[in-house]
Design an enzyme around this catalytic site. Sequence first.
Site, PDB file in Angstrom:
ATOM      1  N   GLU A  31       0.824  -1.215   0.000  1.00  0.00           N
ATOM      2  CA  GLU A  31       0.000   0.000   0.000  1.00  0.00           C
ATOM      3  C   GLU A  31       0.858   1.264   0.000  1.00  0.00           C
ATOM      4  OE1 GLU A  31      -3.087   0.293  -0.539  1.00  0.00           O
ATOM      5  OE2 GLU A  31      -3.582  -1.837  -0.520  1.00  0.00           O
ATOM      6  N   TYR A 108      -6.905   5.669   4.644  1.00  0.00           N
ATOM      7  CA  TYR A 108      -7.037   4.692   3.574  1.00  0.00           C
ATOM      8  C   TYR A 108      -6.117   3.486   3.795  1.00  0.00           C
ATOM      9  CZ  TYR A 108      -6.127   1.966  -0.440  1.00  0.00           C
ATOM     10  OH  TYR A 108      -5.936   0.866  -1.225  1.00  0.00           O
ATOM     11  N   ASP A 126     -10.017   4.181  -2.114  1.00  0.00           N
ATOM     12  CA  ASP A 126      -8.989   4.946  -2.813  1.00  0.00           C
ATOM     13  C   ASP A 126      -9.647   5.714  -3.961  1.00  0.00           C
ATOM     14  OD1 ASP A 126      -9.479   3.070  -4.772  1.00  0.00           O
ATOM     15  OD2 ASP A 126      -7.415   2.358  -4.931  1.00  0.00           O
ATOM     16  N   CYS A 156     -13.392   1.973 -15.528  1.00  0.00           N
ATOM     17  CA  CYS A 156     -14.026   3.226 -15.104  1.00  0.00           C
ATOM     18  C   CYS A 156     -12.939   4.254 -14.805  1.00  0.00           C
ATOM     19  CB  CYS A 156     -14.922   2.989 -13.887  1.00  0.00           C
ATOM     20  SG  CYS A 156     -16.028   4.371 -13.519  1.00  0.00           S
ATOM     21  N   CYS A 166     -17.880  -2.084 -19.542  1.00  0.00           N
ATOM     22  CA  CYS A 166     -18.159  -2.088 -18.100  1.00  0.00           C
ATOM     23  C   CYS A 166     -19.320  -3.013 -17.760  1.00  0.00           C
ATOM     24  CB  CYS A 166     -18.469  -0.675 -17.629  1.00  0.00           C
ATOM     25  SG  CYS A 166     -18.802  -0.587 -15.850  1.00  0.00           S
ATOM     26  N   CYS A 172     -25.855   2.032 -14.805  1.00  0.00           N
ATOM     27  CA  CYS A 172     -25.055   3.166 -14.325  1.00  0.00           C
ATOM     28  C   CYS A 172     -25.623   4.487 -14.839  1.00  0.00           C
ATOM     29  CB  CYS A 172     -23.609   3.012 -14.781  1.00  0.00           C
ATOM     30  SG  CYS A 172     -22.550   4.384 -14.245  1.00  0.00           S
TER      31      CYS A 172
END
Length: 238
Positions: A31, A108, A126, A156, A166, A172
């Site tokens: 991370e 995060y 994130d 996306c 997608c 959406c």
Amino acid sequence: MRELLLDWYAEHRRELPWRRTRDPYAILVSEVMLQQTQASRVAPRWVAWLERWPTADSLAAASSADVIREWQGLGYNRRALNLQRAARVVAEHGWPDDLVGLPGVGPYTAAAIACFALGRPVLPVDVNVRRVQERTGEEFDHTCAQALMDLGATICIARIPRCGECPLASACPSRGRRFEPLRKQSAFEGSFRQRRARTLRLVAESPRPLASLDADAVRALERDELVLVEDELVRLPA
């Protein structure tokens, strides 16, 4: 949407090495490396790092100079020192209940360790996860974390999403829209960041006379504790 997303992820997931472990230290390393650095660049460096320092104890015992040298090329070198500081806290005291208490660990990163390593029901949000949530208007739980990250990173995407590919497009509300980036990062070429990086790379090779280096870059690196200046000689910290 959750089922559509997870079905897509089962077929299209990215094979990233840190997804094969639940070791909190290994997840922490991934991370921190992934902050502002693409996963494709991080993957080989993460493997090499874990081969050299496989535990928090081993990283804690390393010299800061070696840590900085190993980090070269990943950028934002303060992350390396914060990672080692966090490892030293863990080596001495164990993993804290509140992971935000570790050096360099924000909300995060703490959520990512909690979710991916400790199995806690928290969704790490994130930029990729937030983007998918905002565009779909959907609330996703922690079981969708990796799928959301992959969808945001590959489909996306920020400016011109690939709605035709997608799995969530049919439901959406943002399908077909185009977006302006939230902010543009300043160019690295010719920037002060480049000057800092070049100076640190030279000092990482060997100690250098201060007079031979970019003085402003040295001062900035010294403030961040990435170099030491003693008797007009610039070197890495021990």
